[in-house]
Design an enzyme around this catalytic site. Structure first.
Site, PDB file in Angstrom:
ATOM      1  N   CYS A 118      -1.810  13.409  73.661  1.00 44.73           N
ATOM      2  CA  CYS A 118      -3.259  13.257  73.590  1.00 44.73           C
ATOM      3  C   CYS A 118      -3.623  12.053  72.719  1.00 44.73           C
ATOM      4  O   CYS A 118      -3.043  11.896  71.646  1.00 44.73           O
ATOM      5  CB  CYS A 118      -3.849  14.537  73.008  1.00 44.73           C
ATOM      6  SG  CYS A 118      -5.633  14.624  73.084  1.00 44.73           S
ATOM      7  N   PRO A 119      -4.501  11.199  73.168  1.00 48.50           N
ATOM      8  CA  PRO A 119      -5.388  11.276  74.321  1.00 48.50           C
ATOM      9  C   PRO A 119      -4.906  10.496  75.543  1.00 48.50           C
ATOM     10  O   PRO A 119      -5.660  10.293  76.487  1.00 48.50           O
ATOM     11  CB  PRO A 119      -6.677  10.658  73.786  1.00 48.50           C
ATOM     12  CG  PRO A 119      -6.177   9.532  72.912  1.00 48.50           C
ATOM     13  CD  PRO A 119      -4.921  10.117  72.256  1.00 48.50           C
TER      14      PRO A 119
END
Length: 97
Positions: free
Chosen positions: A27-28
């Site tokens: 993430c992201p």
């Protein structure tokens, strides 16, 4: 339709135009790469995303829902990761008023 890891993998009844393998990304990045791939597709084409990061399970559907243009055709959580099929929608800026 959303599957749990214990359920068998579902083979979608629609064709895929582009595949994004985001396994190994955290993430992201799976979400950012999904957004970038959707920009490259034509309206109506389908993007298949495969990710392993648990954040993708919530981030990608939330992005599609908030985009108000793309459609999440299916999402699955299986032993091999998180699978998403997204149909690219029309840009909000190109719609006539």
């Amino acid at each position: 339709m959303q599957s749990t890891p214990a359920q068998a993998a579902f083979t979608p009844a629609f064709s895929v135009d582009h595949t994004l393998d985001a396994r190994g990304l955290v993430c992201p990045l799976p979400l950012l790469k999904t957004k970038h791939c959707l920009l490259q597709l034509e309206v109506g084409q389908v993007l298949y995303v495969l990710a392993e990061d648990t954040g993708a399970w919530t981030d990608i559907p939330a992005f599609v829902r908030h985009s108000q243009q793309h459609t999440l055709l299916d999402a699955q959580h299986t032993a091999t990761g998180y699978h998403f099929w997204i149909r690219k929608g029309e840009s909000l800026f190109s719609r006539s008023v």
